[in-house]
Scaffold this active site. Structure first.
Site, short mmCIF file in Angstrom:
data_model
loop_
_atom_site.label_atom_id
_atom_site.label_comp_id
_atom_site.label_asym_id
_atom_site.label_seq_id
_atom_site.Cartn_x
_atom_site.Cartn_y
_atom_site.Cartn_z
N ASP A 136 0.83 -1.20 0.00
CA ASP A 136 0.00 0.00 0.00
C ASP A 136 0.87 1.26 0.00
O ASP A 136 1.87 1.33 0.70
CB ASP A 136 -0.87 -0.03 1.27
CG ASP A 136 -1.74 1.20 1.40
OD1 ASP A 136 -2.62 1.38 0.54
OD2 ASP A 136 -1.54 1.97 2.36
N GLU B 115 1.34 -0.59 -5.04
CA GLU B 115 0.42 0.52 -5.32
C GLU B 115 1.26 1.78 -5.40
O GLU B 115 1.57 2.40 -4.39
CB GLU B 115 -0.63 0.68 -4.22
CG GLU B 115 -1.65 1.74 -4.61
CD GLU B 115 -2.26 2.57 -3.47
OE1 GLU B 115 -3.29 3.21 -3.69
OE2 GLU B 115 -1.68 2.60 -2.36
C1 GLC Z 1 -4.11 3.51 -0.35
C2 GLC Z 1 -5.45 2.81 -0.24
C3 GLC Z 1 -6.48 3.76 0.27
C4 GLC Z 1 -6.04 4.30 1.60
C5 GLC Z 1 -4.64 4.92 1.50
C6 GLC Z 1 -4.08 5.25 2.84
O1 GLC Z 1 -4.12 4.50 -1.30
O2 GLC Z 1 -5.80 2.27 -1.48
O3 GLC Z 1 -7.73 3.15 0.39
O4 GLC Z 1 -6.94 5.26 2.06
O5 GLC Z 1 -3.74 4.01 0.90
O6 GLC Z 1 -3.76 4.07 3.52
#
Ligand code: GLC
Length: 544
Positions: free
Chosen positions: A202, A244
């Site tokens: 993440d 991500e």
């Molecule tokens: C990522 C997740 C999102 C979350 C953010 C902070 O972007 O996809 O849902 O709010 O991280 O953890």
């Protein structure tokens, strides 16, 4: 048969939050025993990998991305035992499991932060990033621009400011502290030992901070990820990282390293361009971004998606393109969030079946591994009147019973209301009804998954865009070993014709993959195809 270490290239990933799927113990939240009961549904759908959103202990202020204990399953969702049973049952069905590794931050309720904020001299002080000067790192953008004014928040307890790239209740960990690096490595090992097959990393670009930079994609961040990867490979063979990193292709490229960092990364810039291409009826947004997409190492793979649990992010587009997307897809200001659009696939396509199919044809045939967002296989709707991104996180619609068959509690106890409007409500859109009709979107999705699984070229093949004179048509060849596929998509709402220069394949016979239908042989002359509104063809070019 020995496991294929490149399994993720052939995977069909299904993203879900355990909370949304099935409530087995009547507390209003989906849970692991409930999810385990629904594994037959997922197996039947044909997916072979589940990506689970965070299920760890959390005050639930960012749907579990705010973690207060990395080692505990949040009690609403069950126990560690229930989680373990789920993983084992998934594996029994040859379904892999990816979970979240939230490296960048914790909840402000995490004991590390409680201790860190307690005093400037506390042992855990350096687990987070503190300053007296909130002008530090002033060039850094604010991601949650609708809720946060600054990446610094003043902490009245110890009198300094702490750094956070997301909500102010999510302080960023300080990766300059070797103890943080070690602690996160231990969390990785702990979850690996439960048998999961990998992690979505993440918010991975933001681990380190350096003055004078955007504090994104820093070399230090890559160095740490390589260390994590080395540990992953040391402990297990075929487990993966999926990054991500919501960045331009050139900035995502380093997350693959030389095959020694992440196995996969989401293709964020492609996603909104798929939506632009269909609305503009023009293939340029897609071909342009694909041309700007660098080659990645042999062992690496793009993760492709149309929608996910967040807003449809519009960070990786120009201001003009963003305006276009807002105008076309989010005329109602309620549909907007931060820079993006908080809608599901079906409402974005005005519930147009052909449009949804076409977008899925792109998702499933462009180079990468497709990620389906739960509920999109039945064309679920959303609820833009719920706050934040909750409108795309409503209970899965299983049948026409109360609460969509998701739970038997009284409706007000549900973690979120089910969708109940006349168009997308659970009485109209649900799994049971669609299972009974061969013509349903659910059956269509199943078929698409089945067809894709017959050819490795989709997940592993090269891509060559075919040049021709009709910008409303997007045509490409996917090739892998002895498989050659021709994919032709009509982005227009009207019928179109296209002449493709296929001399190279002279003598081959296109066979349409869904019906196994033979088309006229390719010759010297341009190959003429006509396509109905928003329709597409997937062919194999047979050598007979
Ligand atoms: C990522 C997740 C999102 C979350 C953010 C902070 O972007 O996809 O849902 O709010 O991280 O953890």
């Amino acid at each position: 048969m020995p496991a294929d270490p490149l399994w993720y290239k052939d995977a069909i990933i299904y993203e879900l939050h355990v909370k949304t799927f099935f409530d087995s113990n009547q507390n209003g939240y989906g849970d692991f025993p409930g999810l385990t009961q629904k594994l037959d549904y997922l197996q039947d759908l044909g997916i072979n990998c589940i990506w689970l959103l965070p299920f760890y202990k959390t005050p639930l202020k960012d749907d579990g991305y705010d973690i207060s204990d990395f080692y505990e399953v949040s009690p609403e969702y069950g126990t560690m035992r229930d989680f373990q049973d789920f993983v084992n049952e998934a594996h029994r069905r040859d379904i892999k499991v990816l979970i979240e590794l939230v490296l960048n931050h914790t909840s402000d309720q995490h004991p590390w932060f409680l201790e860190s904020r307690f005093s400037k001299t506390s042992k855990k002080r350096d687990f987070y990033v503190w300053t007296d000067d909130p002008k530090k790192f002033k060039d850094v953008r604010i991601i949650f621009s609708d809720t946060e004014q600054s990446n610094w928040t003043h902490d009245p307890v110890s009198g300094q400011y702490y750094w956070h790239r997301f909500f102010s209740h999510q302080p960023d960990l300080n990766y300059d502290n070797p103890e943080v690096q070690k602690a996160m490595m231990e969390i990785l090992t702990f979850w690996l030992n439960t048998g999961v097959d990998g992690f979505r990393l993440d918010a991975v670009p933001y681990l380190f901070e350096r003055e004078g930079t955007s504090c994104e994609n820093l070399p230090e961040t890559h160095a740490y990820l390589k260390k994590l990867r080395a540990e992953l490979d040391r402990l297990y063979k075929d487990k993966i990282f999926m990054a991500e990193a919501n960045q331009w292709p050139a900035d995502v490229r380093p997350y693959f390293g030389s095959g020694d960092e992440c196995h996969m990364a989401f293709h964020f810039p492609l996603m909104p361009r798929i939506f632009m291409a269909i609305r503009k009826e023009d293939n340029t947004p897609i071909t342009e971004i694909m041309q700007r997409t660098p080659v990645i190492p042999e062992s690496c793979q793009w993760a492709l998606f149309l929608r996910n649990h967040d807003e449809l992010t519009l960070e990786m587009v120009t201001q003009e393109e963003r305006d276009y997307m807002h105008r076309e897809y989010a005329a109602d200001p309620k549909a907007r969030l931060n820079l993006g659009i908080r809608r599901r696939l079906a409402p974005l396509m005005n519930n147009g079946r052909r449009q949804m199919e076409l977008l899925n044809s792109l998702l499933f045939s462009l180079p990468g591994t497709p990620v389906i967002y739960y509920g999109d296989e039945i064309g679920m709707g959303d609820n833009i009147h719920l706050g934040d991104r909750n409108g795309v996180r409503t209970p899965m619609q299983w049948n026409g019973n109360p609460n969509a068959g998701f739970s038997e509690v009284s409706a007000e106890k549900l973690y979120a209301p089910v969708i109940s409007d006349p168009l997308y409500g659970y009485q109209a859109i649900n799994v049971e009804a669609q299972s009974m009709t061969q013509s349903s979107f659910l059956h269509w999705t199943k078929r698409m998954i089945r067809v894709r699984k017959n050819f490795k070229a989709f997940g592993r093949g090269s891509i060559e865009f075919l040049e021709h004179k009709n910008p409303k048509i997007l045509a490409y060849i996917r090739a892998y070993e002895n498989e050659t596929l021709l994919i032709v998509n009509n982005l227009s709402r009207y019928a179109q014709a296209v002449e493709l220069d296929m001399k190279k394949y002279n003598g081959r016979e296109p066979v349409e993959l869904w019906g196994n239908t033979k088309f006229p042989k390719i010759g010297e002359l341009p190959y003429l195809l006509t396509l109905g509104p928003h329709s597409f063809y997937w062919f194999r070019l047979s050598k007979v």
